[in-house]
Write an enzyme that holds these catalytic residues in place. Structure first.
Site, PDB file in Angstrom:
ATOM      1  N   HIS A  52       0.850  -1.204   0.000  1.00 18.80           N
ATOM      2  CA  HIS A  52       0.000   0.000   0.000  1.00 18.80           C
ATOM      3  C   HIS A  52       0.876   1.241   0.000  1.00 18.80           C
ATOM      4  O   HIS A  52       2.092   1.148   0.189  1.00 18.80           O
ATOM      5  CB  HIS A  52      -0.864   0.015   1.266  1.00 18.80           C
ATOM      6  CG  HIS A  52      -0.030   0.194   2.497  1.00 18.80           C
ATOM      7  ND1 HIS A  52       0.634  -0.863   3.092  1.00 18.80           N
ATOM      8  CD2 HIS A  52       0.333   1.296   3.187  1.00 18.80           C
ATOM      9  CE1 HIS A  52       1.348  -0.405   4.107  1.00 18.80           C
ATOM     10  NE2 HIS A  52       1.186   0.908   4.189  1.00 18.80           N
ATOM     11  N   HIS A 134       5.497   6.796  -0.747  1.00 18.89           N
ATOM     12  CA  HIS A 134       6.287   5.637  -1.188  1.00 18.89           C
ATOM     13  C   HIS A 134       5.525   4.367  -0.866  1.00 18.89           C
ATOM     14  O   HIS A 134       4.665   4.370   0.021  1.00 18.89           O
ATOM     15  CB  HIS A 134       7.643   5.617  -0.475  1.00 18.89           C
ATOM     16  CG  HIS A 134       7.516   5.365   0.995  1.00 18.89           C
ATOM     17  ND1 HIS A 134       7.157   6.360   1.888  1.00 18.89           N
ATOM     18  CD2 HIS A 134       7.638   4.226   1.739  1.00 18.89           C
ATOM     19  CE1 HIS A 134       7.092   5.855   3.105  1.00 18.89           C
ATOM     20  NE2 HIS A 134       7.374   4.555   3.050  1.00 18.89           N
TER      21      HIS A 134
HETATM   22  P1  ATP Z   1       5.803  -2.456  12.306  1.00 17.01           P
HETATM   23  O1  ATP Z   1       5.702  -1.051  12.848  1.00 17.01           O
HETATM   24  O2  ATP Z   1       5.238  -3.480  13.223  1.00 17.01           O
HETATM   25  O3  ATP Z   1       7.131  -2.780  11.738  1.00 17.01           O
HETATM   26  P2  ATP Z   1       4.474  -1.484   9.986  1.00 17.01           P
HETATM   27  O4  ATP Z   1       5.413  -0.318  10.045  1.00 17.01           O
HETATM   28  O5  ATP Z   1       4.314  -2.212   8.717  1.00 17.01           O
HETATM   29  O6  ATP Z   1       4.823  -2.554  11.062  1.00 17.01           O
HETATM   30  P3  ATP Z   1       2.563   0.266  11.114  1.00 17.01           P
HETATM   31  O7  ATP Z   1       3.655   0.784  12.012  1.00 17.01           O
HETATM   32  O8  ATP Z   1       1.226   0.002  11.702  1.00 17.01           O
HETATM   33  O9  ATP Z   1       3.024  -1.063  10.414  1.00 17.01           O
HETATM   34  O10 ATP Z   1       2.417   1.283   9.924  1.00 17.01           O
HETATM   35  C1  ATP Z   1       1.355   1.269   9.023  1.00 17.01           C
HETATM   36  C2  ATP Z   1       1.747   2.140   7.855  1.00 17.01           C
HETATM   37  O11 ATP Z   1       2.008   3.473   8.311  1.00 17.01           O
HETATM   38  C3  ATP Z   1       3.039   1.703   7.165  1.00 17.01           C
HETATM   39  O12 ATP Z   1       2.943   2.058   5.796  1.00 17.01           O
HETATM   40  C4  ATP Z   1       4.096   2.532   7.831  1.00 17.01           C
HETATM   41  O13 ATP Z   1       5.210   2.758   6.987  1.00 17.01           O
HETATM   42  C5  ATP Z   1       3.354   3.831   8.071  1.00 17.01           C
HETATM   43  N1  ATP Z   1       3.853   4.524   9.251  1.00 17.01           N
HETATM   44  C6  ATP Z   1       4.068   4.004  10.470  1.00 17.01           C
HETATM   45  N2  ATP Z   1       4.480   4.919  11.349  1.00 17.01           N
HETATM   46  C7  ATP Z   1       4.550   6.086  10.667  1.00 17.01           C
HETATM   47  C8  ATP Z   1       4.902   7.429  11.017  1.00 17.01           C
HETATM   48  N3  ATP Z   1       5.280   7.759  12.233  1.00 17.01           N
HETATM   49  N4  ATP Z   1       4.829   8.354  10.039  1.00 17.01           N
HETATM   50  C9  ATP Z   1       4.444   8.045   8.809  1.00 17.01           C
HETATM   51  N5  ATP Z   1       4.086   6.811   8.413  1.00 17.01           N
HETATM   52  C10 ATP Z   1       4.145   5.843   9.330  1.00 17.01           C
END
Ligand code: ATP
Ligand code: MG
Length: 183
Positions: A52, A134
């Site tokens: 996504h 991205h």
């Molecule tokens: P994990 O954190 O367990 O490694 P993840 O990063 O895939 O897993 P989430 O942290 O729930 O899952 O993030 C969901 C989406 O939001 C992902 O596309 C992630 O890159 C994005 N994301 C997470 N934290 C942030 C942030 N602080 N700012 C911008 N985008 C974010």
């Protein structure tokens, strides 16, 4: 004595984000591309169904805030667009390899800005970092010497979604909760 006892049912907060989600055909092509990048760069591919582009990360919110977000999202009017996914890249600190539109249309940043305003209106803290659109293809990438040759992928975007992020034993699972059309 006060006989009124508040039985506030404590619903656990849910971790949410706004995103655009590729259809099955595009996810398949992105998954193939991730496989090609993995051959050069190593790392762990993002599961195909999880691919996504995040428009606005929200984080864990209560049911009331989620309701606010859903109601506000329904009022958003933003333009359809086409993304030309023509740029592969690597960020060493999060160790993520990604694909992105090198020249994103203004409509993408406009949609993200509307979602930012909506989040703030629902009481979520403002995002301080700039929007960097991205699609994560691989995680735990150590270094990238070179990227594979590839043909740019055109992504016609006609809706945005609210997604739920859950960490399970088998890894992270994303579930699309709601979709809204672009105009
Ligand atoms: P994990 O954190 O367990 O490694 P993840 O990063 O895939 O897993 P989430 O942290 O729930 O899952 O993030 C969901 C989406 O939001 C992902 O596309 C992630 O890159 C994005 N994301 C997470 N934290 C942030 C942030 N602080 N700012 C911008 N985008 C974010
Ligand atoms: Mg994360």
């Amino acid at each position: 004595m006060n006989s009124e006892i508040k039985h506030t049912k404590k619903v656990p907060a849910r971790r949410l984000f706004f995103a655009i989600w590729p259809d099955a055909a595009l996810s398949r092509r992105l998954d193939e591309l991730a496989g090609a990048v993995k051959k050069q760069a190593g790392g762990r591919v993002q599961k195909r169904e999880n691919i996504h582009l995040t428009l606005r990360f929200i984080g864990a919110v209560d049911a009331e805030t989620e309701q606010c977000l859903v109601e506000a999202a329904a009022t958003i009017r933003a333009e359809k667009m086409q993304l030309n996914l023509d740029t592969l890249g690597f960020w060493p600190r999060p160790r993520v390899a990604w694909i992105a539109p090198g020249q994103p249309p203004a409509a993408l940043a406009e949609l993200a800005a509307k979602l930012e305003a909506l989040c703030v209106a629902c009481g979520i803290e403002a995002e301080s970092r700039a929007f960097a659109p991205h699609i994560t293809l691989l995680r735990k990438v150590r270094a990238v010497q070179r990227m594979p040759e590839f043909s740019p992928l055109i992504w016609p975007v006609d809706e945005f979604v609210l997604a739920l992020s859950e960490t399970l034993q088998e890894g992270v699972r994303y579930t699309v909760l709601q979709r809204w059309s672009l105009v």
